[in-house]
Design a protein around this motif. Structure first.
Motif, short mmCIF file in Angstrom:
data_model
loop_
_atom_site.label_atom_id
_atom_site.label_comp_id
_atom_site.label_asym_id
_atom_site.label_seq_id
_atom_site.Cartn_x
_atom_site.Cartn_y
_atom_site.Cartn_z
N ARG A 10 -76.96 -17.18 -78.15
CA ARG A 10 -76.79 -15.43 -77.60
C ARG A 10 -76.80 -14.41 -78.54
N PRO A 12 -78.58 -11.65 -81.01
CA PRO A 12 -79.83 -10.80 -80.54
C PRO A 12 -81.03 -11.83 -81.25
N LEU A 15 -81.93 -14.74 -79.42
CA LEU A 15 -82.23 -14.60 -78.22
C LEU A 15 -83.94 -14.27 -78.53
N GLN A 19 -87.00 -16.27 -76.62
CA GLN A 19 -88.42 -15.57 -76.33
C GLN A 19 -89.89 -16.04 -77.11
N LYS A 46 -79.18 -21.22 -68.76
CA LYS A 46 -80.13 -20.63 -68.35
C LYS A 46 -79.58 -20.03 -66.51
N TYR A 49 -75.34 -18.87 -68.25
CA TYR A 49 -75.59 -17.05 -69.05
C TYR A 49 -76.61 -16.58 -69.05
N ASP A 51 -78.27 -14.11 -69.99
CA ASP A 51 -78.91 -13.29 -71.12
C ASP A 51 -79.73 -14.23 -72.26
N ASP A 54 -82.40 -14.58 -68.96
CA ASP A 54 -83.90 -13.66 -68.58
C ASP A 54 -84.77 -13.33 -69.95
N THR A 55 -84.07 -13.92 -71.15
CA THR A 55 -84.79 -13.96 -72.40
C THR A 55 -86.27 -14.55 -72.27
N ARG A 58 -88.63 -13.11 -69.75
CA ARG A 58 -89.63 -11.98 -69.90
C ARG A 58 -90.38 -13.06 -71.48
#
Length: 161
Positions: A10, A12, A15, A19, A46, A49, A51, A54-55, A58
């Motif tokens: 989780r 940056p 993530l 992605q 999923k 969490y 984040d 969503d990652t 995207r």
């Protein structure tokens, strides 16, 4: 699963990696394998969490849009320039240098299969629908003129005729 492994994924940097994997077309199963967890654990992450969820969404959306754009381009046809290079003698340096020798504008004709695929998926319904299989229902109120008449009565009608 190591306790707290989800926390590492989780951050940056992780993530961004998730992605990128999604953008590169990896399935959830392949992504889970890269993380070192089962596919079911990834599904749990999923759900739990946003984040992470969503990652991954995207990343997949980017690829979907790129493929959609490529399919549309192929369906409509397009132009491009083909550049040919070759070695040309340079008198100043007394050596060969690579230079553009020819530029030709080329056209790719529209692809009928791509156009049909696009229309079937984008415009399946409506007056000008492109769906292969059309569901047509016919409703009728048909009454049986012999309803309520016995077999003997029908035989008598036939004999009288």
């Amino acid at each position: 699963m190591a306790k707290g492994k989800y926390q590492e994924w989780r951050t940056p940097d992780k993530l961004t990696l998730l992605q990128a994997w999604a953008r590169n077309g990896l399935t959830d199963e392949q992504i889970a394998s890269n993380i070192g967890i089962s596919r079911d654990t990834l599904y749990t992450w999923k759900k739990k969490y946003p984040d992470i969820s969503d990652t991954l969404k995207r990343g997949k959306e980017i690829v979907d849009i790129e493929v959609e754009n490529a399919l549309l381009k192929r369906a409509l046809g397009y132009e491009y320039e083909e550049v040919t290079t070759g070695l040309v003698w340079d008198k100043k340096t007394n050596d060969y240098k690579e230079r553009v020798t020819k530029t030709v504008k080329k056209q790719v004709a529209p692809d009928v299969t791509a156009a049909i695929f696009w229309l079937k998926n984008r415009k399946p319904d409506g007056i000008d629908g492109w769906r292969d299989k059309k569901d047509v229902s016919v409703a009728a109120n048909i009454s049986n003129p012999f309803d309520g008449i016995t077999t003997e009565e029908i035989k008598k009608l036939i004999d009288d005729a």
